[in-house]
Design a protein around this motif. Structure first.
Motif, mmCIF file in Angstrom:
data_model
loop_
_atom_site.group_PDB
_atom_site.id
_atom_site.type_symbol
_atom_site.label_atom_id
_atom_site.label_comp_id
_atom_site.label_asym_id
_atom_site.label_seq_id
_atom_site.Cartn_x
_atom_site.Cartn_y
_atom_site.Cartn_z
ATOM 1 N N PRO A 149 36.536 5.227 -54.941
ATOM 2 C CA PRO A 149 37.134 4.515 -56.086
ATOM 3 C C PRO A 149 37.843 5.427 -57.079
ATOM 4 C CG PRO A 149 34.731 4.517 -56.256
ATOM 5 C CD PRO A 149 35.070 5.068 -54.898
ATOM 6 N N LYS A 150 37.406 6.703 -57.175
ATOM 7 C CA LYS A 150 38.021 7.571 -58.179
ATOM 8 C C LYS A 150 39.298 8.216 -57.670
ATOM 9 C CE LYS A 150 34.239 9.849 -59.283
ATOM 10 N NZ LYS A 150 33.496 10.930 -59.919
ATOM 11 N N ARG A 152 49.724 8.631 -65.139
ATOM 12 C CA ARG A 152 49.850 7.936 -63.866
ATOM 13 C C ARG A 152 49.314 6.506 -63.941
ATOM 14 N NH1 ARG A 152 46.411 9.800 -58.543
ATOM 15 N NH2 ARG A 152 44.980 8.108 -58.908
ATOM 16 N N GLN A 158 41.906 6.638 -55.746
ATOM 17 C CA GLN A 158 42.720 5.621 -55.104
ATOM 18 C C GLN A 158 44.200 5.912 -55.270
ATOM 19 O OE1 GLN A 158 41.170 1.523 -55.161
ATOM 20 N NE2 GLN A 158 40.262 2.101 -57.091
ATOM 21 N N ARG A 159 44.964 5.437 -54.305
ATOM 22 C CA ARG A 159 46.409 5.607 -54.411
ATOM 23 C C ARG A 159 46.944 4.735 -55.529
ATOM 24 N NH1 ARG A 159 48.124 5.174 -48.016
ATOM 25 N NH2 ARG A 159 46.984 7.031 -47.369
ATOM 26 N N PRO A 160 47.816 5.300 -56.379
ATOM 27 C CA PRO A 160 48.413 4.437 -57.400
ATOM 28 C C PRO A 160 49.244 3.347 -56.716
ATOM 29 C CG PRO A 160 49.402 6.635 -57.438
ATOM 30 C CD PRO A 160 48.295 6.677 -56.441
ATOM 31 N N GLU A 161 49.217 2.164 -57.275
ATOM 32 C CA GLU A 161 49.949 1.047 -56.670
ATOM 33 C C GLU A 161 50.934 0.518 -57.699
ATOM 34 O OE1 GLU A 161 47.952 -1.281 -53.353
ATOM 35 O OE2 GLU A 161 47.666 -2.525 -55.099
ATOM 36 N N VAL A 189 43.031 2.032 -63.703
ATOM 37 C CA VAL A 189 43.541 0.764 -64.214
ATOM 38 C C VAL A 189 42.542 -0.329 -63.846
ATOM 39 C CG1 VAL A 189 45.479 -0.836 -64.182
ATOM 40 C CG2 VAL A 189 45.858 1.579 -63.702
ATOM 41 N N ALA A 190 42.118 -1.123 -64.841
ATOM 42 C CA ALA A 190 41.239 -2.257 -64.553
ATOM 43 C C ALA A 190 42.016 -3.521 -64.869
ATOM 44 C CB ALA A 190 39.984 -2.197 -65.400
ATOM 45 N N TYR A 191 41.875 -4.514 -64.032
ATOM 46 C CA TYR A 191 42.586 -5.761 -64.260
ATOM 47 C C TYR A 191 41.614 -6.800 -64.784
ATOM 48 C CZ TYR A 191 46.344 -3.398 -61.941
ATOM 49 O OH TYR A 191 47.330 -2.481 -61.632
ATOM 50 N N ARG A 192 42.014 -7.469 -65.843
ATOM 51 C CA ARG A 192 41.186 -8.496 -66.503
ATOM 52 C C ARG A 192 41.972 -9.791 -66.571
ATOM 53 N NH1 ARG A 192 36.240 -6.946 -66.078
ATOM 54 N NH2 ARG A 192 36.487 -4.702 -65.847
ATOM 55 N N TRP A 237 35.048 3.767 -49.217
ATOM 56 C CA TRP A 237 35.989 3.593 -50.335
ATOM 57 C C TRP A 237 35.752 4.735 -51.315
ATOM 58 C CZ3 TRP A 237 34.934 0.597 -55.328
ATOM 59 C CH2 TRP A 237 36.116 0.295 -56.017
ATOM 60 N N LYS A 293 32.819 -6.204 -61.681
ATOM 61 C CA LYS A 293 33.485 -5.106 -62.376
ATOM 62 C C LYS A 293 34.002 -3.989 -61.461
ATOM 63 C CE LYS A 293 28.945 -3.308 -63.759
ATOM 64 N NZ LYS A 293 28.134 -4.291 -63.026
ATOM 65 N N ALA A 294 33.327 -3.723 -60.333
ATOM 66 C CA ALA A 294 33.859 -2.699 -59.426
ATOM 67 C C ALA A 294 35.105 -3.232 -58.722
ATOM 68 C CB ALA A 294 32.811 -2.283 -58.409
ATOM 69 N N ARG A 347 42.530 -2.003 -55.373
ATOM 70 C CA ARG A 347 43.949 -2.148 -55.088
ATOM 71 C C ARG A 347 44.181 -3.358 -54.173
ATOM 72 N NH1 ARG A 347 43.541 1.198 -58.544
ATOM 73 N NH2 ARG A 347 44.378 3.305 -58.507
ATOM 74 N N ALA A 369 37.261 -5.080 -60.044
ATOM 75 C CA ALA A 369 38.371 -5.071 -61.007
ATOM 76 C C ALA A 369 39.229 -3.820 -60.843
ATOM 77 C CB ALA A 369 37.843 -5.165 -62.433
ATOM 78 N N LYS A 370 38.681 -2.819 -60.174
ATOM 79 C CA LYS A 370 39.407 -1.551 -60.002
ATOM 80 C C LYS A 370 40.050 -1.450 -58.631
ATOM 81 C CE LYS A 370 37.640 -0.047 -63.862
ATOM 82 N NZ LYS A 370 37.920 0.853 -64.946
ATOM 83 N N ILE A 416 38.716 5.514 -66.183
ATOM 84 C CA ILE A 416 39.379 6.398 -65.240
ATOM 85 C C ILE A 416 40.582 5.717 -64.620
ATOM 86 C CG2 ILE A 416 39.118 7.478 -62.972
ATOM 87 C CD1 ILE A 416 36.213 8.067 -63.736
ATOM 88 N N THR A 434 51.366 2.947 -63.761
ATOM 89 C CA THR A 434 50.955 1.924 -62.794
ATOM 90 C C THR A 434 50.763 0.578 -63.489
ATOM 91 O OG1 THR A 434 49.834 3.601 -61.477
ATOM 92 C CG2 THR A 434 49.222 1.316 -61.064
ATOM 93 N N GLY A 484 34.088 -0.326 -65.231
ATOM 94 C CA GLY A 484 33.239 -0.842 -64.165
ATOM 95 C C GLY A 484 32.587 0.197 -63.287
ATOM 96 N N LEU A 485 33.200 1.367 -63.139
ATOM 97 C CA LEU A 485 32.668 2.334 -62.196
ATOM 98 C C LEU A 485 31.561 3.166 -62.835
ATOM 99 C CD1 LEU A 485 36.065 3.528 -60.704
ATOM 100 C CD2 LEU A 485 34.501 1.822 -59.762
ATOM 101 N N GLU A 492 29.507 -1.754 -56.446
ATOM 102 C CA GLU A 492 30.221 -0.491 -56.240
ATOM 103 C C GLU A 492 29.586 0.281 -55.080
ATOM 104 O OE1 GLU A 492 30.408 1.981 -59.718
ATOM 105 O OE2 GLU A 492 31.302 3.659 -58.632
ATOM 106 N N ASP A 493 28.241 0.345 -55.069
ATOM 107 C CA ASP A 493 27.546 1.091 -54.019
ATOM 108 C C ASP A 493 27.826 0.500 -52.640
ATOM 109 O OD1 ASP A 493 26.560 2.652 -56.021
ATOM 110 O OD2 ASP A 493 24.627 1.613 -56.148
#
Lengths: 299, 425
Positions: free
Chosen positions: A158-159, B107, A161-164, B82-85, A156, A139-140, A145, A142-143, B80, B111, B69-70, A291-292
Motif C-alpha cells: 500500500p505504501k 506526486r 503504489q503506482r500513482p494513478e 491519496v485517500a478518496y472520500r 499488495w 479505510k484501507a 487504485r 479508500a487508498k 501518505i 494525482t 487508513g493505513l 489492510e492486513d
C-alpha cells in the motif's frame, strides 16, 4: 450545457475501466461472490461489451458456507449471460492441506479464501482479477487504485503504489505478477442500490426481508445455519431479516428489516446510522483487519 | 424512519474536488466536519475513531483518523497516500481526493488534482499566505482545475477578524492573477467550531456569502463540453462472432470531449482516413447523440482501418505530431535524464518516447524558472521537449484534459514515473 447524472457518470467510468482491462490484459477474470457489488460489476461488464459476450470468465471462491439462494442466483445468471463460471473451492484447499481451518465458535473461512483465490489465479494464469470492492467500504480500501498491482506472491504494497493520474491506467507488469482491478471504486453503497433500482437488476432474494432462524452474538444477528456452532446460552429465534452485504455465512450479519422492495431498501440505507461493513465480523477482528488481509492477497 | 425521495436521488450531479493543506491547517478536521455534518460518518466509524483517539492519547476525537487508513499513517500521524472520500447531499454527490500537503508528496497532490473539478486550499488565518499556499495553488493551476475555493480557517483564533480575512484575500489575489486562476472564491471559517462549513456563522456577520457546503452544492459543474468538436479515443474493437451481429464492428471508448451525433463526419487520427458515424450505441440502445464523458460504441459507414489507440475526431481537428513540448511532474527516485527511453501512454495510445531536452525546471515555492538542469529529480516540475516513436494525436492540455495528458512508464520496472500535460508542438 449538458451534464451527466452521477449514476451515468459512474457507469461510464466503470465501463471505461472494464474495457481497459479487456484491452490491456490477456487473461482477466471477474471475481464473483454473489453479493450486490459483484452483481453490479457483472451487469456493467455485460453492458460494456454488448453485443459481444463478456470476454472473461467469472470466478467464484466458494467457502462451502454459502447461502443456497446465492448459489441458485449465480447459476441462473451465468446461464442467462452465457458466461463461463469457474469455482475455486475452499473445502478442497482444506482437504488437500493447503490451509488449516479455524476452530472455535467464531471460526470463519473468510481468511482461507485468500489461498484458494491465489491458487486459482496461478492455476488459470489470470493476469487481472476484477473485483467489486469500493473505496467507501473501508479505510484501507479508500487508498486503493483502480488498477492495483500485486507482486508474484499476490501481495499488495500500500505504501508503494503506482500513482494513478487522470484516467490513464498502467497495467504493465512482469511475468508472474498480476493486477486487481476495481471498476466501481468510486461508488458508494447508496450508488449501488440506486443503480440496481434504475437498471432494474434482478437481485438474490436474501437482500429482501424474509423469515430466518437467527441467533444474536457480539451485537449482531447471524444466520443459524448448520455450519454455525452455538455457544452455551445462545438461542435460535425466528426473525424478520435481510442481508445488507453478503459474504460467507459465518461473517454475514443480518439486518432486522421489513424492506420488501428496492425503494424500501434505499430508504432504509438513507436512514441508517451504521456502515454496511459494520455487520461484518471479518472486519472487527482488529483496527487494520482489512489492510492486513489485503496485503496478503485478499479481495 | 426518515423518508427519502428515491426518484430525486437518481439524478444528482457529481462534483470531484481535492483538498490541499497541511495537517496543521485543519484539513482533516474540515473533511471530518463535512462528512459528519452531511451525516456521512456512521456510528461504527465514529466509535472506531473514538477508540483509536483514546489509544493515541487524544482527549478530543481526532477526526483525522477518519481519513488516515493505513497502519503507518496512523502510527506516524501523517497522510501518505491519496485517500478518496464520499458524501452526498440531496443536491449532489461529492468525491474528495484528500491529499497530503507536505512538500515531498507533490506526486500525491498532482494525482488528486488530475481528476478534480475544484480545489479547496486551506490557509491558517494566523499565518496567512505561506510558501505552501503558493505551491498548492500552482499545482491546481497546472492541472487545470476550474474552481479554487480558498478557505481561511481557524477564524476563531483571530477573533473572527474581518481585517485578517481581507488581508489574506488581498494577498491571495496577487497569486491568483500570477497563476491566471479565473474562478477563485474566499471563505472565512472555523472547521473546528463549524462556522461557515455547513451552517452560516453567527460570529462573522460581516460575511454575507455562502457557506462552504452551499458553495460546493451550487458551483457549476462544467465538463468542458466544447460543442464544436468531438473526441473518441478508441479503447477496444467489438466484433462479435454470431449470425445476429455478423457485420457488427464497433469502436468503443469514452467520449473525451464534445458531442458526437449520428451522421457526423469523423476523421481517424493519426492515419487521416475519413468516414461518417453510422450508429452510436450504449448497450442495446441506439442513440442519436452522445456527450462527454459517456462510454459508447460507434459504428462507421465505411470500412476504414481503426484500432485501439486511434482517435476518432470531428469538428476542429486535433494536432498530430512526434515532437511536442509539455509540462512534466516527475514521481520517481530514479531521475529523468534526456536520452532515457520511456513508454508513453496517452489517451488509449501507447508508444516509446525520449525526452530530448529539459527546457526549464519550475521552483514551485517561488514560481521562478531555472534552466540548465541536466536531470529531473523526484517531485520536480519542468517543461520538456519529447520525441515519440509513433505520432500522437492530441489537444493542448488547457483545451482537453483527456487527449492532452500522458504518463511516463519506466520500461524496466513498469512503474508510472511521470505525468505530462501537453502544451503543443
Amino acid at each position: 450545457m449538458h451534464t451527466l447524472t452521477h449514476l451515468n457518470e459512474l457507469e461510464s467510468e466503470a465501463i471505461y475501466v472494464l474495457r481497459e482491462v479487456a484491452a490491456q490484459f490477456e487473461r482477466p477474470v471477474i471475481l464473483f461472490s454473489g453479493g450486490k457489488d459483484s452483481i453490479v460489476l457483472t451487469h456493467l461488464a455485460h453492458k460494456a461489451f454488448y453485443p459481444l459476450r463478456i470476454p472473461f470468465p467469472l470466478l467464484h471462491i466458494d467457502t462451502g458456507h454459502n447461502f443456497q439462494e446465492t448459489l441458485d442466483y449465480r447459476d441462473a445468471l451465468v446461464e442467462r449471460l452465457g458466461a463461463t463460471l469457474i469455482v475455486g473451492s475452499v473445502q478442497e484447499s482444506i482437504d488437500t492441506g493447503r490451509v488449516k481451518e479455524e476452530t472455535g465458535y467464531n471460526a470463519s473461512r473468510n481468511k482461507l479464501q485468500t489461498t484458494t483465490l491465489l491458487d486459482a489465479i496461478e492455476k488459470y494464469k489470470f493476469d487481472a482479477a476484477v473485483g467489486g470492492a469500493r473505496r467507501d467500504e473501508e479505510k484501507a480500501r479508500a487508498k486503493e487504485r483502480f488498477f492495483s498491482h500485486r507482486d508474484e506472491f499476490g501481495q499488495w504494497d500500500p505504501k508503494n503504489q503506482r500513482p494513478e493520474l487522470w484516467n490513464i491506467f498502467n497495467g504493465k507488469k512482469n511475468i508472474g505478477e498480476h493486477f486487481r482491478v476495481f471498476p466501481i471504486s468510486n461508488w458508494t453503497e447508496m450508488d449501488v442500490w440506486q443503480y440496481i433500482y434504475k437498471e432494474g437488476v434482478e437481485m438474490p432474494s436474501i437482500y429482501f426481508t424474509h423469515e430466518r432462524d437467527a441467533f444474536f452474538r457480539d451485537g449482531q444477528w447471524l444466520a443459524a445455519e448448520p455450519c454455525m456452532k452455538l455457544k452455551p446460552g445462545e438461542t435460535v429465534e425466528r426473525k424478520q431479516v435481510r442481508c445488507r452485504t453478503i459474504g460467507d455465512i459465518s461473517c454475514t450479519g443480518l439486518t432486522l428489516s421489513r424492506a420488501t422492495s428496492l425503494e424500501e431498501i434505499i430508504d432504509e440505507i438513507a436512514a441508517t446510522r451504521v456502515t454496511e461493513r459494520g455487520g461484518r465480523a471479518d472486519d472487527k477482528r482488529s483496527e487494520t483487519a482489512m489492510e492486513d488481509r489485503k496485503i496478503s492477497g485478499y479481495f | 424512519m426518515e423518508k427519502t425521495d428515491t426518484s430525486g436521488y437518481l439524478d444528482m450531479e457529481l462534483l470531484r474536488f481535492t483538498t490541499a493543506g497541511s495537517v496543521d491547517d485543519g484539513k482533516s478536521t474540515l473533511i471530518g466536519r463535512l462528512l459528519y455534518d452531511s451525516k456521512s460518518i456512521f456510528e461504527d466509524q465514529l466509535e472506531a475513531v473514538e477508540i483509536a483517539s483514546r489509544r493515541g492519547g487524544n482527549d478530543e476525537v481526532n477526526l483525522a483518523l477518519l481519513t488516515d487508513g493505513l497502519r503507518s499513517e496512523r502510527e506516524q500521524g501523517i497522510t501518505i497516500d491519496v485517500a478518496y472520500r464520499y458524501f452526498a447531499t440531496p443536491r449532489r454527490k461529492f468525491i474528495i481526493a484528500d491529499t497530503p500537503g507536505h512538500v515531498q508528496y507533490t506526486r500525491n497532490m498532482v494525482t488528486g488534482a488530475s481528476t478534480a473539478d475544484l480545489a479547496i486550499i486551506l490557509i491558517d488565518a494566523r499565518n496567512g499566505v505561506l510558501e505552501q499556499t503558493l505551491r498548492h495553488s500552482y499545482i491546481a493551476a497546472l492541472l487545470g482545475i476550474q474552481h479554487v475555493v480558498v478557505c481561511v480557517n481557524k477564524m476563531d483564533l483571530v477573533d473572527f477578524s474581518r481585517e485578517v480575512f481581507e488581508e489574506t484575500r488581498a494577498r491571495y489575489l496577487d497569486i491568483a492573477a500570477k497563476l491566471r486562476l479565473d474562478s477563485v472564491t474566499f471563505l472565512p471559517l472555523s472547521a473546528k467550531l463549524g462556522d461557515n462549513v455547513v451552517s452560516a456563522s453567527t460570529r462573522m456577520p460581516w460575511y454575507a456569502g455562502p457557506t462552504l457546503m452551499e458553495l460546493l452544492e451550487t458551483i457549476p459543474v462544467n465538463h468542458r463540453v466544447n460543442e464544436q468538436e468531438s473526441r473518441l479515443p478508441v479503447q477496444y474493437v467489438i466484433r462479435p462472432i454470431s449470425d445476429k451481429f455478423h457485420d457488427f464492428r464497433g469502436y468503443s471508448g469514452r467520449l473525451a470531449g464534445g458531442v458526437l451525433k449520428k451522421g457526423d463526419p469523423v476523421t481517424v487520427y493519426p492515419s487521416g482516413q475519413r468516414s461518417t458515424v453510422a450508429a452510436i450505441t450504449r448497450h442495446d440502445q441506439e442513440l442519436d447523440e452522445a456527450f462527454a464523458p459517456e462510454s459508447i460504441t460507434v459504428q462507421l459507414a465505411d470500412d476504414v482501418d481503426v484500432s485501439r489507440g486511434d482517435l476518432l475526431a470531428g469538428g476542429e481537428p486535433p494536432l498530430v505530431a512526434r515532437e511536442i513540448t509539455l509540462m512534466i511532474c516527475w514521481f520517481n527516485e530514479r531521475p529523468l535524464r534526456p536520452g532515457n527511453r520511456y513508454i508513453i501512454m496517452q489517451a488509449t495510445r501507447e508508444t516509446i518516447g525520449v525526452v530530448t531536452a529539459i527546457l526549464h525546471v519550475v521552483n514551485v515555492n517561488t514560481l521562478e524558472s531555472e534552466s540548465g538542469k541536466e536531470s529531473l529529480q523526484i517531485n520536480d516540475i519542468a517543461r520538456v521537449a519529447l520525441k515519440t516513436a509513433k505520432p500522437l494525436a492530441f489537444d493542448p492540455y488547457a483545451k482537453n484534459r483527456v487527449t492532452g495528458s500522458l504518463i511516463f512508464v519506466d520500461p524496466d520496472t513498469f512503474e508510472t514515473v511521470g505525468g505530462g500535460m501537453i502544451e503543443g508542438v
